[in-house]
Write an enzyme that holds these catalytic residues in place. Structure first.
Site, short mmCIF file in Angstrom:
data_model
loop_
_atom_site.label_atom_id
_atom_site.label_comp_id
_atom_site.label_asym_id
_atom_site.label_seq_id
_atom_site.Cartn_x
_atom_site.Cartn_y
_atom_site.Cartn_z
N ASN A 10 0.86 -1.18 0.00
CA ASN A 10 0.00 0.00 0.00
C ASN A 10 0.90 1.23 0.00
OD1 ASN A 10 -1.83 2.03 0.39
ND2 ASN A 10 -2.47 1.37 2.45
N LYS A 12 0.06 4.20 -0.23
CA LYS A 12 -0.61 5.37 0.38
C LYS A 12 -0.37 6.60 -0.51
CE LYS A 12 -0.18 3.11 4.81
NZ LYS A 12 -0.16 3.19 6.26
N HIS A 94 -9.51 1.14 4.69
CA HIS A 94 -8.23 1.33 5.37
C HIS A 94 -8.41 2.24 6.59
CE1 HIS A 94 -4.12 2.52 6.24
NE2 HIS A 94 -3.79 1.38 5.67
N GLU A 96 -6.81 4.65 7.62
CA GLU A 96 -6.67 6.09 7.36
C GLU A 96 -7.95 6.65 6.73
OE1 GLU A 96 -2.95 5.51 5.37
OE2 GLU A 96 -2.17 4.85 7.30
N GLU A 164 -5.43 -4.95 10.28
CA GLU A 164 -4.38 -3.96 10.52
C GLU A 164 -4.66 -3.22 11.83
OE1 GLU A 164 -2.26 -2.63 6.78
OE2 GLU A 164 -4.18 -1.60 6.67
N GLY A 170 2.49 2.24 10.75
CA GLY A 170 3.41 3.37 10.61
C GLY A 170 4.12 3.73 11.90
N SER A 210 3.50 -2.16 10.23
CA SER A 210 4.95 -2.19 10.44
C SER A 210 5.60 -3.53 10.07
CB SER A 210 5.30 -1.80 11.87
OG SER A 210 4.86 -0.48 12.14
P1 13P Z 1 3.06 0.39 7.60
O1 13P Z 1 3.55 -0.89 6.99
O2 13P Z 1 3.76 1.59 7.10
O3 13P Z 1 2.94 0.29 9.09
O4 13P Z 1 1.54 0.57 7.05
C1 13P Z 1 0.66 -0.48 7.16
C2 13P Z 1 -0.56 -0.16 6.38
O5 13P Z 1 -1.33 0.70 6.74
C3 13P Z 1 -0.78 -0.89 5.13
O6 13P Z 1 -2.05 -0.64 4.63
#
Ligand code: 13P
Length: 247
Positions: A10, A12, A94, A96, A164, A170, A210
């Site tokens: 992803n 983002k 997601h 976010e 997740e 993150g 992560s």
């Molecule tokens: P990270 O791997 O940067 O923690 O992000 C995970 C994520 O949100 C994947 O959709």
């Protein structure tokens, strides 16, 4: 029934012509284990270009799509548009989208239902916040989110469920293999009871939060971890190690 290992990247809101080319080169050079299904989720503005440059065996996904096919919804894109440019996947729900943009379980469910009706495959994301975990509410939250999505799914073959935990996204604070396995098993049990044993057995439940080249192998050992959804590390060469975590 063997569940094919699935690794999603992803990106983002990251990337740009130069970085995209680097990531594409990394993916093309691999080598990527043929036993893993790989799908990268790309900012919508770059979808066509990335689709054109990647080998067919690597899937390309949008990061969002609206719940209807067209109309007066400024700034949105639809599953029909994605199909039109040769994109077969969409990432929905997601954290976010949920927590930064205020998307509700209901809106996400509507988007999932519409995307599936339009013939897209869906990576559907769920996960609890830190305070929800600390309050012992992890299963309440992920079951509630899954229930809303499940109500709109007719064919689970078209869905990958991504767990997740928001506290792990993150933050560099990965769920331990045992923590991930615990929730994945609970989700599989939920599917068994509320959908069917066959769907529980065949649906890929992937972990995100992560994941790195350094921890992917250990997480991948867990029985109910069927792959990963990778944020930051999907922009780097170590993504190849994550794809190859089962080798
Ligand atoms: P990270 O791997 O940067 O923690 O992000 C995970 C994520 O949100 C994947 O959709």
């Amino acid at each position: 029934m063997v569940r094919k290992f699935f690794v999603g990247g992803n990106w983002k809101m990251n990337g740009g012509k130069a970085l995209n080319n680097e990531i594409i080169q990394t993916l093309v050079n691999g080598p990527l284990d043929d036993g893993t299904e790989v799908v990268v989720s790309v900012p919508s503005i770059y979808l066509s270009e990335v689709r054109r440059q990647l080998p067919e065996k690597i899937g390309v996904s949008a990061q969002n799509a609206y719940k209807v096919s067209k109309g007066a919804f400024t700034g949105e894109i639809s599953p029909a548009m994605l199909k039109d440019i040769g994109i077969n996947w969409v990432l929905l729900g997601h954290s976010e989208r949920r927590n930064v943009f205020g998307e509700t379980d209901e809106l996400i469910a509507d988007k999932v239902g519409h995307a599936l009706d339009e013939g897209l495959k869906v990576i559907a994301c769920i996960g609890e916040l830190l305070d929800e975990r600390e309050a012992g509410k992890t299963t309440d939250v992920v079951f509630r989110q899954t229930k809303a999505i499940a109500a709109k799914v007719k064919d689970w073959n078209q869905v990958v469920l991504a767990y997740e935990p928001v506290w792990a996204i993150g933050t560099g604070k990965t769920a331990s293999p045992a923590q991930a396995q615990e929730v994945h098993l609970q989700l599989r049990e939920w599917l068994k009871t509320n959908v069917s044993p066959a769907v529980a057995e065949s649906t890929r439940i992937i972990y995100g939060g992560s994941v790195t080249g350094g921890n992917a192998k250990e997480l991948a050992q867990e029985k109910d971890v069927d792959g990963f959804l990778v944020g930051g590390a999907s922009l780097k060469p170590e993504f190849v190690q994550i794809v190859n975590a089962k080798v």
